[in-house]
Design a protein around this motif. Structure first.
Motif, PDB file in Angstrom:
ATOM      1  N   PHE A 418       0.864  -1.183   0.000  1.00  0.00           N
ATOM      2  CA  PHE A 418       0.000   0.000   0.000  1.00  0.00           C
ATOM      3  C   PHE A 418       0.899   1.230   0.000  1.00  0.00           C
ATOM      4  O   PHE A 418       1.511   1.571   0.999  1.00  0.00           O
ATOM      5  CB  PHE A 418      -0.901  -0.002   1.241  1.00  0.00           C
ATOM      6  CG  PHE A 418      -1.777   1.222   1.353  1.00  0.00           C
ATOM      7  CD1 PHE A 418      -2.948   1.318   0.625  1.00  0.00           C
ATOM      8  CD2 PHE A 418      -1.414   2.278   2.181  1.00  0.00           C
ATOM      9  CE1 PHE A 418      -3.751   2.442   0.723  1.00  0.00           C
ATOM     10  CE2 PHE A 418      -2.212   3.407   2.292  1.00  0.00           C
ATOM     11  CZ  PHE A 418      -3.382   3.490   1.555  1.00  0.00           C
ATOM     12  N   ASN A 419       0.962   1.904  -1.156  1.00  0.00           N
ATOM     13  CA  ASN A 419       1.826   3.081  -1.271  1.00  0.00           C
ATOM     14  C   ASN A 419       1.301   4.001  -2.368  1.00  0.00           C
ATOM     15  O   ASN A 419       1.929   4.187  -3.414  1.00  0.00           O
ATOM     16  CB  ASN A 419       3.267   2.639  -1.573  1.00  0.00           C
ATOM     17  CG  ASN A 419       4.256   3.762  -1.409  1.00  0.00           C
ATOM     18  OD1 ASN A 419       3.950   4.797  -0.828  1.00  0.00           O
ATOM     19  ND2 ASN A 419       5.446   3.579  -1.942  1.00  0.00           N
ATOM     20  N   PRO A 420       0.129   4.620  -2.168  1.00  0.00           N
ATOM     21  CA  PRO A 420      -0.465   5.464  -3.220  1.00  0.00           C
ATOM     22  C   PRO A 420       0.371   6.697  -3.535  1.00  0.00           C
ATOM     23  O   PRO A 420       0.341   7.199  -4.662  1.00  0.00           O
ATOM     24  CB  PRO A 420      -1.829   5.843  -2.627  1.00  0.00           C
ATOM     25  CG  PRO A 420      -1.678   5.681  -1.154  1.00  0.00           C
ATOM     26  CD  PRO A 420      -0.723   4.557  -0.966  1.00  0.00           C
ATOM     27  N   GLU A 421       1.135   7.205  -2.552  1.00  0.00           N
ATOM     28  CA  GLU A 421       1.915   8.418  -2.792  1.00  0.00           C
ATOM     29  C   GLU A 421       2.977   8.208  -3.863  1.00  0.00           C
ATOM     30  O   GLU A 421       3.386   9.156  -4.545  1.00  0.00           O
ATOM     31  CB  GLU A 421       2.565   8.869  -1.485  1.00  0.00           C
ATOM     32  CG  GLU A 421       3.229  10.234  -1.568  1.00  0.00           C
ATOM     33  CD  GLU A 421       3.825  10.668  -0.245  1.00  0.00           C
ATOM     34  OE1 GLU A 421       4.403  11.773  -0.194  1.00  0.00           O
ATOM     35  OE2 GLU A 421       3.727   9.904   0.734  1.00  0.00           O
ATOM     36  N   SER A 422       3.437   6.960  -4.022  1.00  0.00           N
ATOM     37  CA  SER A 422       4.473   6.697  -5.027  1.00  0.00           C
ATOM     38  C   SER A 422       3.973   7.005  -6.437  1.00  0.00           C
ATOM     39  O   SER A 422       4.754   7.386  -7.311  1.00  0.00           O
ATOM     40  CB  SER A 422       4.918   5.239  -4.935  1.00  0.00           C
ATOM     41  OG  SER A 422       3.826   4.361  -5.157  1.00  0.00           O
ATOM     42  N   PHE A 423       2.654   6.846  -6.679  1.00  0.00           N
ATOM     43  CA  PHE A 423       2.099   7.173  -7.993  1.00  0.00           C
ATOM     44  C   PHE A 423       2.166   8.677  -8.243  1.00  0.00           C
ATOM     45  O   PHE A 423       2.407   9.121  -9.369  1.00  0.00           O
ATOM     46  CB  PHE A 423       0.656   6.682  -8.091  1.00  0.00           C
ATOM     47  CG  PHE A 423       0.531   5.188  -8.190  1.00  0.00           C
ATOM     48  CD1 PHE A 423       0.522   4.558  -9.423  1.00  0.00           C
ATOM     49  CD2 PHE A 423       0.428   4.412  -7.055  1.00  0.00           C
ATOM     50  CE1 PHE A 423       0.405   3.175  -9.517  1.00  0.00           C
ATOM     51  CE2 PHE A 423       0.316   3.039  -7.131  1.00  0.00           C
ATOM     52  CZ  PHE A 423       0.310   2.405  -8.367  1.00  0.00           C
ATOM     53  N   VAL A 424       1.950   9.467  -7.201  1.00  0.00           N
ATOM     54  CA  VAL A 424       2.028  10.925  -7.339  1.00  0.00           C
ATOM     55  C   VAL A 424       3.450  11.337  -7.695  1.00  0.00           C
ATOM     56  O   VAL A 424       3.679  12.162  -8.592  1.00  0.00           O
ATOM     57  CB  VAL A 424       1.575  11.606  -6.028  1.00  0.00           C
ATOM     58  CG1 VAL A 424       1.754  13.118  -6.127  1.00  0.00           C
ATOM     59  CG2 VAL A 424       0.125  11.277  -5.727  1.00  0.00           C
ATOM     60  N   VAL A 425       4.436  10.756  -6.991  1.00  0.00           N
ATOM     61  CA  VAL A 425       5.837  11.104  -7.257  1.00  0.00           C
ATOM     62  C   VAL A 425       6.213  10.736  -8.688  1.00  0.00           C
ATOM     63  O   VAL A 425       6.862  11.519  -9.405  1.00  0.00           O
ATOM     64  CB  VAL A 425       6.767  10.387  -6.265  1.00  0.00           C
ATOM     65  CG1 VAL A 425       8.218  10.763  -6.520  1.00  0.00           C
ATOM     66  CG2 VAL A 425       6.398  10.729  -4.835  1.00  0.00           C
ATOM     67  N   ARG A 426       5.807   9.567  -9.109  1.00  0.00           N
ATOM     68  CA  ARG A 426       6.145   9.131 -10.471  1.00  0.00           C
ATOM     69  C   ARG A 426       5.491  10.043 -11.508  1.00  0.00           C
ATOM     70  O   ARG A 426       6.125  10.413 -12.516  1.00  0.00           O
ATOM     71  CB  ARG A 426       5.689   7.692 -10.656  1.00  0.00           C
ATOM     72  CG  ARG A 426       6.078   7.075 -11.999  1.00  0.00           C
ATOM     73  CD  ARG A 426       5.605   5.642 -12.053  1.00  0.00           C
ATOM     74  NE  ARG A 426       5.720   5.065 -13.378  1.00  0.00           N
ATOM     75  CZ  ARG A 426       5.162   3.933 -13.762  1.00  0.00           C
ATOM     76  NH1 ARG A 426       4.435   3.241 -12.874  1.00  0.00           N
ATOM     77  NH2 ARG A 426       5.315   3.473 -14.984  1.00  0.00           N
ATOM     78  N   THR A 427       4.251  10.437 -11.249  1.00  0.00           N
ATOM     79  CA  THR A 427       3.552  11.321 -12.183  1.00  0.00           C
ATOM     80  C   THR A 427       4.238  12.676 -12.261  1.00  0.00           C
ATOM     81  O   THR A 427       4.417  13.236 -13.357  1.00  0.00           O
ATOM     82  CB  THR A 427       2.094  11.495 -11.743  1.00  0.00           C
ATOM     83  OG1 THR A 427       1.461  10.218 -11.669  1.00  0.00           O
ATOM     84  CG2 THR A 427       1.337  12.363 -12.721  1.00  0.00           C
TER      85      THR A 427
END
Length: 699
Positions: A418-427
């Motif tokens: 569970f790591n939704p913030e990683s998608f923000v960083v990648r985006t």
């Protein structure tokens, strides 16, 4: 000369044998003998022997014992032989011996020998000492006269001697079991009986607590030893109880310092070298905000102590709370150096991420990135550290590194994380590389994975109002960790929920209580086993007494053993009954404390649940903003390229590890766990040279 002489010496013997009255006879085996029993050892001289000292295995240990009653032995029998007549000896004919004459030495007349006269000169005598040596001999004073000793008549006063009572003997037996034989189960049974005696209650409580400690019943030790230290007015026993609590501080709670520390001061105990006690003091005073006492406790923990890394972490937090950031940084650097040989240490991982966050706040992004990489992948903080390290790359304009590392967290290897913030960083990384299509794809992937969770989490929150409900959910998942959902919560969410350090520390304590209940139940089984062993030994001792009587031997030693086994059997039998009530009370107390811990664990999970839901909602809300930025930037970029604009060739800094460990990727392939944090995107920056495209420098 020698050979003829030898022949002459042997011949008479041969002749006497040849002309004996009876002809020589040979030996034939008439009957073969029987071998000795298999349990007897036969020496090289063919003599069977019986081993007096033998070995036996008792409880996994080999012991040597002496056989006192030698059984009837089967030593076998010798073989029988008989003589048979032999034919007469045929001796060779005697040979004539020729002896040569012996040469004689010439005779000397002693009267004709001349002896020369003795003319040697005798020298002066050797000097052994000198007159000067006598002058160097020290004077020895005469000893003074010794007076005759004065003798007085002894004063004998008759005093009343108290005879030992039955409970005095029982206390003595219990202390022997506790301190000498270390048979804690037997000692516990006797001490439990003495607790009912007012005269021996205080000493029984103290020793019962020490017995519980020997059995690993830490909460039982804590409960009864604190009772002695707080309830008694006897200073001697209060001081002894305080000393025992200080030495057993690892079995206590942090809050117990509030009771123990005043007594340590009262009796002026030296606890400066007890690092376990000092680190517990530091944690307790830190929890109540008494930073002065916390600092005092940390000062007594030196570099050689196993608690030194933990003390450095607490010192760093102490200095940070006082806004002494530089001092906190020095403490954390010392912590990382002290734990360099133990990469998996939880203290080291907490220190590394704390150091990285301090460096991040000070805009030291390169140093922060390296500190984040020191968090070991076995730590629950690792995923969070990787995400935060990617933010350092974003702020350092190393967008390829940030996008590459976050891509590695979105592979199948981490599909249950569970790591939704990683998608923000990648985006954000793709947005600053002007790779808008890849950025939109990442947002779609995030929406597809976490979008459906929002409704499930809201439904769970409405249906579960009690904190204990959250604990039961995690408990049910732990029983079958292969389940993809429990009570509507996805598996990845439950795993992250249960990885929180606050919950894990409480659950560890609950597990310790469960182990203690198992140990409590094991005491009764151990006593039953001991009863059986004493019964067997008692029966053997009875046989030894009967055997000794029948053979007219002294029975004192055998009767002494018999009496010993009878007493021990009686004590073991009675101890099982005596401990029963204390066991029931102890398990009831542990269950009550476990209920309180479950409530605390549930509250920890409930609080973590709310934080995770808030973070997830924040990330999902950012989805629309990022999507707008991507489409807006894509439009501007298309117009810029249609107008003949060129992409930037600006060199940007790279936050990465050594070149040989850095990995580029172009497609979804195999990801190695120990390489996460070392990946870089092979996508190039296609932004405009003048950075005029929307979203270029806003993130």
């Amino acid at each position: 000369m020698n050979k003829p002489m030898k022949a002459m010496l042997v011949l008479p013997l041969l002749c006497s044998t040849a002309f004996a009255q009876e002809a020589p006879r040979a030996l034939n085996v008439k009957a073969q003998g029987a071998p000795a029993a298999a349990n007897l050892r036969v020496k090289s001289s063919m003599v069977p022997t019986f081993e007096i000292y033998q070995k036996k295995t008792v409880k996994g240990k080999t012991e040597v014992f002496k056989v006192k009653a030698i059984p009837e032995l089967n030593i076998g029998s010798e073989r029988t032989v008989e003589a048979t007549p032999l034919s007469p000896l045929r001796l060779p004919a005697s040979q004539q011996l020729v002896v040569k004459p012996v040469k004689k030495a010439p005779m000397i007349n002693p009267m004709t020998v001349k002896i020369p006269p003795y003319t040697a000169v005798v020298g002066a005598p050797k000097v052994v000492t000198s007159p000067e040596a006598f002058t160097k001999i020290p004077d020895v004073k005469m000893l003074g006269s010794i007076k005759d000793p004065s003798v007085e008549e002894p004063q004998t006063n008759l005093m009343k001697m108290d005879d030992m009572k039955p409970n005095d003997y029982k206390l003595l037996q219990a202390l022997i079991f506790l301190e000498i034989q270390q048979k804690y189960e037997m000692a516990m049974g006797l001490f439990s009986e003495l607790m009912e005696d007012k005269e021996h209650r205080l000493e029984a409580l103290y020793n019962y607590a020490m017995t519980a400690k020997g059995l690993g019943l830490n909460t039982e030790f804590r409960t009864y030893m604190i009772k002695v230290s707080q309830e008694t007015k006897n200073k001697e026993w209060q001081e002894r109880a305080t000393k025992a609590l200080v030495e057993g501080i690892t079995s206590l709670e942090q809050s117990d310092i509030a009771l123990i520390d005043p007594l340590v001061t009262k009796y002026e105990m030296d606890v400066t070298k007890n690092s376990d006690y000092q680190i517990t003091r530091a944690k307790y005073y830190s929890s109540i905000g008494n930073l002065g006492m916390m600092e005092d406790a940390l000062m007594h923990i030196d570099e050689k102590s196993p608690k030194y890394p933990e003390a450095l972490l607490l010192s760093g937090l102490f200095n940070y709370r006082q806004n002494k950031v530089d001092e906190a940084t020095v403490n954390l650097e010392a912590l990382l150096k002290a734990t360099d040989g133990d990469k998996k240490s939880q203290i080291r991982n907490v220190g590394a991420i704390t150091m990285a966050r301090i460096q991040f706040q000070k805009s030291m992004y390169k140093e922060a990135f390296q500190s984040y990489l020191k968090v070991d992948r076995s730590s629950p903080l690792w995923l969070q550290a990787m995400t935060e390290s990617a933010w350092t790359q974003i702020l350092s304009e190393d967008y390829e590194g940030a996008a590459g590392n976050m891509f590695s967290l979105h592979t199948d290897f981490f599909k249950n994380a569970f790591n939704p913030e990683s998608f923000v960083v990648r985006t954000v990384g793709y947005l600053n590389l002007c790779q808008y299509g890849d950025g939109v794809q990442v947002l779609e992937e995030m929406r597809g994975k976490y979008g459906p969770w929002k409704g499930k989490l809201e439904a769970y929150n409405k249906a579960h109002k009690k904190s204990t409900d959250y604990y039961e959910t995690v408990k049910n998942w732990a029983k079958n960790s292969d389940l993809k959902e429990v009570d509507g919560l996805p598996r990845a969410f439950i795993v992250e929920l249960a990885r929180h350090p606050g919950f894990m520390s409480i659950q560890k304590q609950i597990n310790n209580y469960e182990d203690e209940i198992t140990k409590f139940n094991k005491i009764s089984f151990t006593l039953i086993k001991m009863e059986k062993e004493f019964l067997t030994k008692k029966a053997e001792a009875s046989k030894d007494v009967a055997t000794a009587k029948s053979k007219g031997r002294d029975t004192a030693s055998a009767e002494k053993k018999l009496l010993s086994y009878q007493i021990q059997y009686h004590i073991a039998n009675k101890a099982r009954t005596s401990i029963k009530n204390l066991r029931t009370q102890g398990i009831a107390r542990i269950d009550k404390e476990k209920d309180g811990l479950r409530t605390d664990a549930g509250k920890s999970l409930q609080g973590n649940f709310k934080n995770m839901v808030t973070n997830l909602n924040r990330v999902l809300d950012q989805n629309d903003v990022l999507q707008y930025e991507l489409y807006s930037g894509a439009g501007e970029h298309i117009r810029y390229q249609m107008a003949g604009g060129e992409v930037t060739d600006k060199e940007r800094p790279e936050l990465k590890v050594a070149k040989e460990k850095s990995l580029n990727w172009k497609f979804k392939g195999e990801i190695w766990e120990d390489e996460v944090g070392h990946y870089r995107s092979s996508l190039k920056n296609v932004c405009a040279q003048d950075n005029s495209v929307a979203g270029m420098n806003e993130h």
